[in-house]
Write an enzyme that holds these catalytic residues in place. Sequence first.
Site, PDB file in Angstrom:
ATOM      1  N   ASN A  53     112.973   3.549  39.613  1.00 53.20           N
ATOM      2  CA  ASN A  53     111.648   2.912  39.664  1.00 53.20           C
ATOM      3  C   ASN A  53     110.652   3.627  40.567  1.00 53.20           C
ATOM      4  O   ASN A  53     109.463   3.683  40.261  1.00 53.20           O
ATOM      5  CB  ASN A  53     111.779   1.425  40.029  1.00 53.20           C
ATOM      6  N   GLY A  57     119.980   0.400  44.014  1.00 56.70           N
ATOM      7  CA  GLY A  57     120.067   0.141  42.578  1.00 56.70           C
ATOM      8  C   GLY A  57     120.356  -1.326  42.335  1.00 56.70           C
ATOM      9  O   GLY A  57     120.079  -2.179  43.190  1.00 56.70           O
ATOM     10  N   THR A 115     125.854  -2.947  40.058  1.00 60.70           N
ATOM     11  CA  THR A 115     126.343  -1.600  40.387  1.00 60.70           C
ATOM     12  C   THR A 115     126.786  -1.556  41.843  1.00 60.70           C
ATOM     13  O   THR A 115     127.817  -0.955  42.171  1.00 60.70           O
ATOM     14  CB  THR A 115     125.228  -0.542  40.158  1.00 60.70           C
ATOM     15  N   GLU A 120     121.251  -1.178  48.955  1.00 56.35           N
ATOM     16  CA  GLU A 120     119.904  -1.757  48.787  1.00 56.35           C
ATOM     17  C   GLU A 120     119.803  -2.181  47.337  1.00 56.35           C
ATOM     18  O   GLU A 120     119.666  -1.333  46.449  1.00 56.35           O
ATOM     19  CB  GLU A 120     118.837  -0.704  49.119  1.00 56.35           C
ATOM     20  N   CYS A 162     111.467  -3.367  43.516  1.00 57.60           N
ATOM     21  CA  CYS A 162     112.444  -4.352  43.992  1.00 57.60           C
ATOM     22  C   CYS A 162     111.761  -5.432  44.822  1.00 57.60           C
ATOM     23  O   CYS A 162     112.277  -6.530  44.947  1.00 57.60           O
ATOM     24  CB  CYS A 162     113.527  -3.658  44.790  1.00 57.60           C
ATOM     25  N   GLU A 172     117.950   0.141  55.984  1.00 56.24           N
ATOM     26  CA  GLU A 172     117.411   1.499  56.059  1.00 56.24           C
ATOM     27  C   GLU A 172     116.159   1.432  56.929  1.00 56.24           C
ATOM     28  O   GLU A 172     115.782   0.380  57.396  1.00 56.24           O
ATOM     29  CB  GLU A 172     117.088   1.996  54.653  1.00 56.24           C
TER      30      GLU A 172
HETATM   31  P1  NAD Z   1     121.369   1.048  38.573  1.00 58.16           P
HETATM   32  O1  NAD Z   1     122.238   0.268  39.475  1.00 58.16           O
HETATM   33  O2  NAD Z   1     121.649   1.000  37.121  1.00 58.16           O
HETATM   34  O3  NAD Z   1     121.388   2.600  38.951  1.00 58.16           O
HETATM   35  C1  NAD Z   1     121.020   3.071  40.228  1.00 58.16           C
HETATM   36  C2  NAD Z   1     121.670   4.422  40.457  1.00 58.16           C
HETATM   37  O4  NAD Z   1     123.076   4.247  40.508  1.00 58.16           O
HETATM   38  C3  NAD Z   1     121.415   5.435  39.345  1.00 58.16           C
HETATM   39  O5  NAD Z   1     121.315   6.720  39.909  1.00 58.16           O
HETATM   40  C4  NAD Z   1     122.676   5.318  38.502  1.00 58.16           C
HETATM   41  O6  NAD Z   1     122.961   6.468  37.761  1.00 58.16           O
HETATM   42  C5  NAD Z   1     123.719   5.092  39.575  1.00 58.16           C
HETATM   43  N1  NAD Z   1     124.929   4.406  39.130  1.00 58.16           N
HETATM   44  C6  NAD Z   1     125.085   3.545  38.090  1.00 58.16           C
HETATM   45  N2  NAD Z   1     126.362   3.150  37.997  1.00 58.16           N
HETATM   46  C7  NAD Z   1     127.043   3.760  38.997  1.00 58.16           C
HETATM   47  C8  NAD Z   1     128.399   3.748  39.434  1.00 58.16           C
HETATM   48  N3  NAD Z   1     129.326   3.031  38.800  1.00 58.16           N
HETATM   49  N4  NAD Z   1     128.738   4.476  40.501  1.00 58.16           N
HETATM   50  C9  NAD Z   1     127.815   5.201  41.157  1.00 58.16           C
HETATM   51  N5  NAD Z   1     126.515   5.282  40.789  1.00 58.16           N
HETATM   52  C10 NAD Z   1     126.131   4.553  39.723  1.00 58.16           C
HETATM   53  O7  NAD Z   1     119.874   0.592  38.887  1.00 58.16           O
HETATM   54  P2  NAD Z   1     118.552   1.065  38.160  1.00 58.16           P
HETATM   55  O8  NAD Z   1     118.459   0.369  36.848  1.00 58.16           O
HETATM   56  O9  NAD Z   1     118.443   2.542  38.219  1.00 58.16           O
HETATM   57  O10 NAD Z   1     117.433   0.480  39.163  1.00 58.16           O
HETATM   58  C11 NAD Z   1     116.952  -0.815  39.113  1.00 58.16           C
HETATM   59  C12 NAD Z   1     117.605  -1.684  40.161  1.00 58.16           C
HETATM   60  O11 NAD Z   1     117.430  -1.118  41.456  1.00 58.16           O
HETATM   61  C13 NAD Z   1     116.965  -3.057  40.244  1.00 58.16           C
HETATM   62  O12 NAD Z   1     117.974  -4.017  40.357  1.00 58.16           O
HETATM   63  C14 NAD Z   1     116.149  -2.992  41.518  1.00 58.16           C
HETATM   64  O13 NAD Z   1     115.901  -4.226  42.142  1.00 58.16           O
HETATM   65  C15 NAD Z   1     116.993  -2.111  42.366  1.00 58.16           C
HETATM   66  N6  NAD Z   1     116.206  -1.526  43.449  1.00 58.16           N
HETATM   67  C16 NAD Z   1     116.450  -1.941  44.724  1.00 58.16           C
HETATM   68  C17 NAD Z   1     115.700  -1.429  45.780  1.00 58.16           C
HETATM   69  C18 NAD Z   1     115.936  -1.861  47.209  1.00 58.16           C
HETATM   70  O14 NAD Z   1     115.462  -1.178  48.104  1.00 58.16           O
HETATM   71  N7  NAD Z   1     116.642  -2.945  47.441  1.00 58.16           N
HETATM   72  C19 NAD Z   1     114.721  -0.472  45.511  1.00 58.16           C
HETATM   73  C20 NAD Z   1     114.509  -0.076  44.195  1.00 58.16           C
HETATM   74  C21 NAD Z   1     115.260  -0.598  43.171  1.00 58.16           C
END
Ligand code: NAD
Length: 478
Positions: free
Chosen positions: A150, A226, A230, A248, A282, A459
């Site tokens: 994002n 993420g 996950t 996070e 997020c 963080e």
């Molecule tokens: P995601 O969990 O699908 O993926 C995030 C990252 O993790 C990607 O690089 C992905 O390739 C990797 N990943 C996926 N499965 C994995 C595994 N089994 N092992 C290791 N790595 C893996 O999330 P997304 O769809 O890319 O992002 C959206 C999510 O991120 C939303 O839920 C959002 O709220 C969250 N987010 C949180 C913050 C925060 O600071 N809390 C900031 C931005 C986004």
Amino acid sequence: MKVQNYINGNYQNPISNQWLNNYCPANGEIYGQTPNSSKEDVEAAFQVAKTAFQKWSKTTLEERSKILIKIAELIEINLDKLAEAESEDNGKPLSLAKSVDIPRAASNFRFFGHAITQFSSESHESSGQNAINYTLRQPIGVVGCISPWNLPLYLFTWKIAPAIAAGNCVVAKPSEVTPITAYLLGDICTKAGLPKGVLNIIHGKGSTTGQAIVEHPDIKAISFTGGSKTGAQIAKIAAPLFKKLSLELGGKNPNIIFADCDYHAMLETTLRSSFSNQGQICLSGSRIFIEEALYNRFKTDFVKKTKALKVGHPRETNTVIGALVSKPHLEKVLSNIEIGKKEGTVLCGGNKITVKNYENGYYLEPTIIEISTNDCKINQEEIFGPVVTLMPFKNENEALELANNVTYGLSATLWTNNLKRTMRITHQLKAGMVWVNTWMHRDLRTPFGGVKASGIGREGGFEALRFFTESKNVCIKY
Ligand code: NAD
């Protein structure tokens, strides 16, 4: 554009020669390829990082600081190129990438370049026992950084900068959905004089590349941003390996509006907290609770202003809302809107938009759904798109209950001019970050992170430098 892995300061293809298509959200076309790296690529990156650690962990703070600040300067020099790449890859308005994403990526490096020179540790004199304790904070070794799509470069650098500032070497993986700016960062790091192997950027899917980083027995810390599911999966793998974890995760943030707030500031900021970056932040305030006395006025004005937001091609200067990041994500958001139609009333939006000349792009109307209970799917599960709900509340206690009644706890926003109420509510909100009469007002020194299903660890500022170091107490008897 063909993305390559950045290992030991060189760009290279993945060992297995496996590739993923990269889609442009604005027109739905494939415009490049990204490696889907395997365990072997991660191992190659780990080995060079391990070697580089011997020297990098012993560099002076001034030397590290100088390189980080140089990276920040080069990001700024390349602002236009990076912003264009980010907008094309993610679908976000170019104006947003230019004003927020890329400047913030530069700030991350500059901030931690300075912060590392100010980072200190504790000393405890055991009075009357002729002993002094001091705490050594040492870099961990090779660490893993995994980020989402994002805010691609913004969040990628938010992890990498403190990790290398603290003297670690890094194996980093950006989202496979938005790999381009992370790819371009490699060249910038080389030009800034970052020694080979200190930062290694490996591209690929989470289930292959990401998981290989998490499973690697000698990558001793993982900083992950993420989704919550996950995060849970990563925690399961990391726990028996005793890795340090910073998670996070997702959010479903309340925006609580009292009738005594500064109305116009609240209205403008609420538009931003709802729909900036197509609602894919997020910290977006996706559950809006409004005091009864203000409800009808707010509803009328908010709907009117939302309808006026221009959805369009990310490059057009009057575009406020660009394209969603991918087709599967657009479909996920649309299916949530369908659920919302059953659970509440759609006040505006709800439909896919066809933008002339870009008919296959992933555009969606900003959507407002009125609900009468917080106990519904659209108010309990993260949608992560331009969709918000409205619901009135009667009093402070009810507002608090609605805000806290959710599995997430990332951030919350409160609008009121009543100081005592502010103090009462901010103390009781179950969230890692609370904004009062503002939103996403960031100071990089402050702790950033969530509670409950929004993650563990913090963080930002010295919190990040503490995460990326191991503390060792040394007790000296004299
Ligand atoms: P995601 O969990 O699908 O993926 C995030 C990252 O993790 C990607 O690089 C992905 O390739 C990797 N990943 C996926 N499965 C994995 C595994 N089994 N092992 C290791 N790595 C893996 O999330 P997304 O769809 O890319 O992002 C959206 C999510 O991120 C939303 O839920 C959002 O709220 C969250 N987010 C949180 C913050 C925060 O600071 N809390 C900031 C931005 C986004």
